[in-house]
Design an enzyme around this catalytic site. Structure first.
Site, short mmCIF file in Angstrom:
data_model
loop_
_atom_site.label_atom_id
_atom_site.label_comp_id
_atom_site.label_asym_id
_atom_site.label_seq_id
_atom_site.Cartn_x
_atom_site.Cartn_y
_atom_site.Cartn_z
N GLY A 128 0.83 -1.20 0.00
CA GLY A 128 0.00 0.00 0.00
C GLY A 128 0.87 1.25 0.00
O GLY A 128 1.16 1.82 1.05
N GLU A 245 12.66 -3.70 -3.66
CA GLU A 245 11.76 -3.76 -4.82
C GLU A 245 12.55 -3.48 -6.10
O GLU A 245 12.36 -4.14 -7.12
CB GLU A 245 10.63 -2.72 -4.68
CG GLU A 245 9.76 -2.67 -5.93
CD GLU A 245 8.47 -1.87 -5.77
OE1 GLU A 245 8.45 -0.95 -4.94
OE2 GLU A 245 7.49 -2.20 -6.47
N SER A 377 9.40 5.34 -11.24
CA SER A 377 9.48 5.31 -12.70
C SER A 377 10.93 5.48 -13.15
O SER A 377 11.80 5.88 -12.38
CB SER A 377 8.63 6.43 -13.29
OG SER A 377 9.25 7.68 -12.99
#
Lengths: 405, 365
Positions: A128, A245, A377
């Site tokens: 989240g 990640e 990104s």
């Protein structure tokens, strides 16, 4: 540089090869991180854990294999599964992101409670983080968690929560200290997805599938001890997770698996009986990508060594996500070209979707763009590489137009 | 068990870079590059004092007995500073040629001379590595005739090692009867190419002791490819470092240009391409000594990949410098041209990738 295989390493390599030969029929298809692991995937995971081919260096008391950190051992195992095109186990957000985060900053109780079931694939996590108003500007998250009689009471909305529709748990970045500055007001909570007040709405993507979700929180109550580190430490913990990640998203072993899969396709005779691998223009495209994958794998070995020796890799680590996701997309692009018009067949719904090569490559090709955007990104990565890696100055802040914030 | 440099190797790389930074400020580089021979006696002596001449020569023959990774680190430093000094052919490939195909007597005779800096050997590999140019040598009755173009490290060389199509190599003395060596200045004025015309020249040594001469020759080629890849790594790193430094000081529109995302992203792209190359070069170098089954593939892939990345970095780094990057004034072009040279020498990237495919058994040779 010492990559000499000791007799112990050679024995491990033979052992893994023998294991794969003996058990390959029990292996699920590689990939599959986009659905809840089925019985076959769970059994395979258990088998890998038992032999120490997964979670090899995680301590035994947390459910791992408890082997000492050895870069070569990890490389031997990854390489054997890559070469064989066999699933190296489950890779999802819980395993690749939350587990290393807890190992780094979690309490003893949190490690004992969550790591075991997570690496076994029994507990699925979702992340989240992003909100409609805070994507690249993650620290601007507005989802509130007020403290009331021993509970955080959460209200707000998250978006891009992949796996939320089948996840058991969420790690959540939310604002618990609204009086503090942007970055200092965040906390990192762990909560079950079946807590009353959570609503998950699927978000259909360009693949035609609902890989992501919007998640809404209305007075969701979580005990105050379900927090990683302390109140106001959320940004720090979130960045620990982001670090993992980004390593996951740039995983060179996945790139290697893709390369091998494409090579196997190119070795098959086509309708005219000829192999694409025998044609110079096709072979050179594959070889170019192979060179890049080799560089990524060697670089990963260097980073693993530096991690094991407690060296901060800095720039070397910052580039991994941007480099790996772009390369992954180029591999998927070549796969589509190799398949040609037969690769256009597309049935993305249902259980068979992940087993059909054409559909899977088409999904990868599109989903990779999501990976290039998600997890920070490419442009955010380039800011990090430029500013933190190379020491270039930050962009001066421009004034926000009146009425916007 | 580790993937990285030893403390000694780190120290070696730093001290060599320090020496070259001291010896080759831009005005000195400009002066040494002017003749275009790729050789300067004083710099050569200095490098010898640092142990570069005998880096790969076994200790029993008067060298340091170090390995290909050390040679790659040296090449990286030489590329970083665009040093006009023979290395890839004279100090790496020639040594490997004697070690892989020279008999005991030839090694005993020549390796100490290489290590002492007395024998500076230019080396021609043309056909076997996919270089363009003439490559038609024949050995008849112990005499060598024909033409071989594009020898590396041939400027002011004392000897030439010319590879025959069958993988054997003939060592001939510069200036011996029947030997015409024409120095051709290249776009990279820090390194020249030599074209050889031979008319019945008598070799002083014929390296033919390997029972598979072509395989031995390929190992020499691969050693050369690794050091050229390392040279490009150094030259490209130099260009990136300078682009970052320039972006941090040049002001336009009232801002340091490195704060513009357009410029910052060019730098980030260069770093993203180049950083994994470091480990790739390390591995390719290490594999030459320690992982024989992957040595050929790793060398050819490293050469090809560095050629591609080098070309991109060369362009982007020049662009970051704006009009100044295009001038002669900054001297950025020395590294630019170094990268240009490395790409074509010992085979361009397409040829190298072809060789990598052969090495993996994807296709027949």
């Amino acid at each position: 540089m010492d990559l000499t295989l000791t007799p112990k390493h050679r024995a491990l390599r033979d052992e893994v090869d023998a294991f794969i030969a003996a058990h390959r029929d029990a292996a699920p298809r590689p990939g599959g991180g986009r659905k809840r692991p089925d019985r076959k995937a769970l059994d395979w995971q258990a088998l890998l854990l038992e032999h120490g081919y997964f979670a090899r260096t995680i301590p035994r008391e947390y459910g791992g294999f408890g082997a000492p950190h050895d870069v070569i051992e990890l490389a031997i195992i990854a390489d054997a599964f890559s070469r064989a095109g066999i699933s190296p186990g489950i890779h999802n957000q819980g395993i690749s992101m939350l587990v290393p985060t807890l190992l780094e900053v979690g309490t003893e109780e949190q490690k004992r409670r969550w790591i075991g079931p997570t690496i076994r694939g029994e507990v699925i996590w979702c992340q989240g983080y992003s909100e409609p108003g805070s994507g690249s500007d993650l620290a601007a998250a507005q989802t509130r968690a007020a403290v009331e009689d021993g509970h955080f009471v959460i209200n707000g909305q998250k978006i891009w929560t992949s796996s939320a529709h089948f996840a058991d748990m969420m790690f959540l970045l939310c604002r618990t200290e609204p009086d503090k500055s942007k970055h200092a007001g965040l906390s990192y909570l762990l909560l079950p997805m079946n807590t009353p007040g959570i609503e998950v709405r699927p978000l259909r993507t360009m693949t035609g599938r609902a890989e992501f979700n919007e998640t809404f929180f209305t007075d969701v109550r979580v005990p105050v001890d379900q927090i990683v580190m302390g109140r106001g430490d959320g940004w720090h913990v979130a960045n620990v997770t982001l670090k993992y990640e980004r390593m996951l998203l740039g995983d060179p072993n996945k790139l290697q698996q893709r390369l091998e899969a494409i090579r196997r396709m190119m070795e098959q005779p086509g309708a005219d009986g000829a192999r694409l691998l025998d044609r110079a223009e096709w072979r050179d495209r594959l070889l170019r990508l192979q060179g890049e994958v080799i560089a990524a794998r060697n670089h990963n070995m260097r980073l693993l060594t530096e991690t094991a020796e407690g060296v901060d890799s800095g720039l070397g680590r910052f580039i991994v996500k941007y480099h790996g996701t772009m390369l992954g997309h180029r591999l998927a692009s070549l796969a589509l070209d190799v398949m040609g018009s037969t690769g256009l067949l597309y049935e993305p719904q249902g259980e068979v979707a992940e087993d059909d090569p054409a559909t899977t490559w088409q999904i990868d090709y599109m989903y990779d763009i999501g990976l290039i955007i998600g997890g920070g990104s490419s442009n955010i990565q380039k800011n990090i590489i430029g500013e933190r890696g190379l020491g270039l100055p930050r962009e001066p802040k421009a004034a926000v137009p009146a009425g916007r914030n | 068990m580790r993937f990285g440099l030893t403390e000694d190797q780190g120290l070696f790389g730093r001290s060599l870079r320090g020496f070259l930074a001291d010896r080759l400020p831009l005005d000195a580089l400009r002066r040494l590059a002017e003749p275009g021979t790729g050789f300067d006696a004083e710099l050569w002596r200095g490098l010898g004092e640092l142990g570069l001449h005998g880096l790969l020569v076994p200790e029993e023959h008067g060298g340091a007995g170090l390995g290909m990774l050390d040679a790659a680190l040296a090449a990286e430093a030489l590329g970083y500073h665009a040093a006009p000094a023979p290395f890839a052919a004279a100090l790496v490939m020639a040594v490997q040629a004697f070690r892989s195909a020279g008999d005991a007597e030839q090694q005993r005779q020549w390796l100490p001379r290489i290590a002492a800096g007395q024998a500076r050997i230019g080396l021609g590999f043309a056909g076997l590595a996919g270089q363009t140019g003439r490559a038609a040598l024949r050995l008849e009755g112990g005499r060598l005739s024909g033409a071989l173009d594009g020898l590396m490290d041939g400027g002011d060389a004392t000897h030439f090692l010319a590879y025959l199509p069958d993988g054997r190599a003939a060592l001939i003395e510069a200036g011996a009867p029947g030997v015409t060596a024409t120095l051709r200045r290249s776009v990279d004025r820090t390194r020249a190419l030599v074209d050889l015309d031979l008319a019945g020249a008598a070799p002083v040594a014929l390296l033919q002791s390997s029972n598979d001469p072509l395989a031995a020759a390929r190992r020499v080629r691969d050693a050369g490819r690794v050091v050229l890849a390392a040279d490009t790594l150094g030259a490209a790193q130099n260009m990136l470092d300078r682009a970052v430094a320039y972006a941090n000081e040049r002001v336009q529109f009232g801002r340091v240009i490195g704060s513009f995302q357009g410029v910052k992203y060019m730098c980030a792209d260069m770093a993203t391409m180049l950083e994994p190359c470091r480990a790739m070069v390390w591995y390719a170098a290490y594999a030459q000594d320690a992982v024989p089954e992957e040595a050929a593939m790793a060398a050819s892939h490293a050469k090809a990949h560095l050629a591609e990345v080098g070309r991109e970095v060369a362009r982007l780094a020049t662009e970051v410098h704006g009009g100044m990057g295009f001038t002669d004034l900054l001297g950025l072009h020395y590294q630019f041209k170094r990268i240009t040279f490395d790409r074509q020498a010992l085979g361009g990237p397409e040829r190298c990738r072809h060789d990598a495919a052969v090495a993996q058994g994807w296709i027949a040779a």
